[in-house]
Design a protein around this motif. Sequence first.
Motif, PDB file in Angstrom:
ATOM      1  N   TYR A  23       0.856  -1.190   0.000  1.00 58.64           N
ATOM      2  CA  TYR A  23       0.000   0.000   0.000  1.00 58.64           C
ATOM      3  C   TYR A  23       0.888   1.234   0.000  1.00 58.64           C
ATOM      4  N   VAL A  55      -1.369  -1.136  -4.265  1.00 61.24           N
ATOM      5  CA  VAL A  55      -2.575  -0.335  -4.113  1.00 61.24           C
ATOM      6  C   VAL A  55      -2.193   1.060  -3.639  1.00 61.24           C
ATOM      7  N   VAL A  58      -3.507   4.318  -1.592  1.00 58.69           N
ATOM      8  CA  VAL A  58      -4.521   4.653  -0.598  1.00 58.69           C
ATOM      9  C   VAL A  58      -4.390   6.128  -0.220  1.00 58.69           C
TER      10      VAL A  58
END
Length: 162
Positions: free
Chosen positions: A102, A130, A132
């Motif tokens: 992340y 990912v 975020v």
Amino acid sequence: MAQTQTPATGQPLARYASWRRAGDLVLMSGVIAVDPASGVVLDRFDQVPESVRKELGQTGELSVDIFQAPALVQSWVVLDRIRQLAEEAGGGMEDVIKLVQYFTDLRDYPLYNRVRRMFYPDTPPASTVVEVSGMLPSRQVRIEVEATAYIPLGDNVASARR
């Protein structure tokens, strides 16, 4: 029965297990670069071992290091803690089969990827990346990584129960 472990690397920052064993799988909670004793987010070269700084890319030029250090240092600290957790579970980095990474800014990924090669020079694990909007405990945290390892119980049972 699943086994929970609190690592020698420090207590989690909230009420959760650092890792849990479920049979031959070891599931590691998300790891961030925070000193568990002080709660300080690690993001400077002087916060990692001197022997690692050059390998990470410290140039000694403030105008370069100040921008690259947060991503490089957090990448190294996070991956080194995953290595420590895998070892506490009776395995090693070669047993880590999946990483979920992340980032608060995907522009940090190339620096992270460079550091990840230090831990996986040959075959990296399966990977998900990912972006975020933020992470706990503060906006200084730029990278968090959770890991799954395959570490057969066999001879590692005694080690896994420490």
